[in-house]
Design an enzyme around this catalytic site. Structure first.
Site, PDB file in Angstrom:
ATOM      1  N   GLY A 136      -5.577 -10.741  21.835  1.00 31.15           N
ATOM      2  CA  GLY A 136      -4.604 -11.473  21.173  1.00 31.15           C
ATOM      3  C   GLY A 136      -4.473 -11.060  19.650  1.00 31.15           C
ATOM      4  CD  GLN A 137      -7.982  -9.036  18.785  1.00 32.44           C
ATOM      5  OE1 GLN A 137      -7.423  -8.560  19.664  1.00 32.44           O
ATOM      6  NE2 GLN A 137      -9.273  -8.947  18.855  1.00 32.44           N
ATOM      7  NE  ARG A 138      -0.462 -11.628  12.188  1.00 35.98           N
ATOM      8  CZ  ARG A 138      -0.018 -12.541  12.235  1.00 35.98           C
ATOM      9  NH1 ARG A 138       1.362 -12.896  12.828  1.00 35.98           N
ATOM     10  NH2 ARG A 138      -0.586 -13.979  12.058  1.00 35.98           N
ATOM     11  CE  LYS A 139      -6.857  -4.536  15.758  1.00 35.14           C
ATOM     12  NZ  LYS A 139      -7.943  -3.878  15.202  1.00 35.14           N
ATOM     13  CB  ILE A 140      -3.908  -6.234  20.322  1.00 35.96           C
ATOM     14  CG1 ILE A 140      -4.938  -5.681  19.871  1.00 35.96           C
ATOM     15  CG2 ILE A 140      -3.798  -6.249  21.686  1.00 35.96           C
ATOM     16  CD1 ILE A 140      -6.539  -5.823  20.559  1.00 35.96           C
TER      17      ILE A 140
END
Length: 182
Positions: free
Chosen positions: A70-74
């Site tokens: 769920g990281q922003r870059k993913i």
């Protein structure tokens, strides 16, 4: 053919497979929840950099759960996993009030996705074991969940850490698994 007769038919078929997409912001508890469902050790969880897949048996169904980081870059890559999703499970960290707006925006965008249209949605209001956790009713109101009209949905209080509420949510999933496949 009614939903009950469809579910009976599905339950009589051995290992009816269901594809579940497990999404939410980083640190919401998705991987802990997945490991809890699979009855695995939850004492050492690291952030998911890609995805995890687990198959879990529940009420005559083989649930293939895709846990995507769920990281922003993913998050832009989430859409690569939308195809053939039967149920969307969205996990919210109920104690992280500073990110409620962000998690609400992500959920709203998911609900607009054509490939997820009509997929039933279970929202786990996770981390209810923490004193600072917002109750599920407050989260539902803040995210305007009552305006969702194009699919069935449920918000379920839970603690992936203790397991409380997790089975209630999965019971709902099994009851609604066929909503998209009608």
């Amino acid at each position: 053919m009614g939903l009950l007769s469809i579910l009976r038919k599905l339950k009589s078929a051995p290992d009816q497979e269901v594809r579940i997409l497990l999404l939410g912001l980083d640190n919401a508890g998705k991987t802990t929840l997945l490991k809890q469902l699979a009855s695995e050790d939850i004492s050492h969880i690291t952030p998911t950099q890609g995805f995890n897949i687990k198959s879990v048996q529940s009420q005559g169904f083989k649930l293939n759960v895709w846990d995507i980081g769920g990281q922003r870059k993913i998050r832009p890559y989430w859409r690569n996993y939308f195809e053939n999703t039967d149920i969307l499970i969205y996990v919210i960290d109920s104690a992280d009030r500073k990110r409620f707006e962000e998690t609400g925006q992500e959920l709203a965008e998911l609900l607009e996705e054509e490939k997820l249209s009509c997929a039933p949605v279970l929202i786990f209001a996770n981390k209810q074991d923490l004193l600072t956790a917002a109750p599920a009713s407050e989260i539902a109101e803040g995210l305007n969940l009552h305006t969702i009209r194009d699919r069935v949905w449920q918000i379920q209080s839970c603690s992936a850490l203790t397991g409380e509420g997790v089975q209630d949510g999965m019971n709902w999933v099994c009851k609604n698994v066929n909503a998209k496949k009608k």
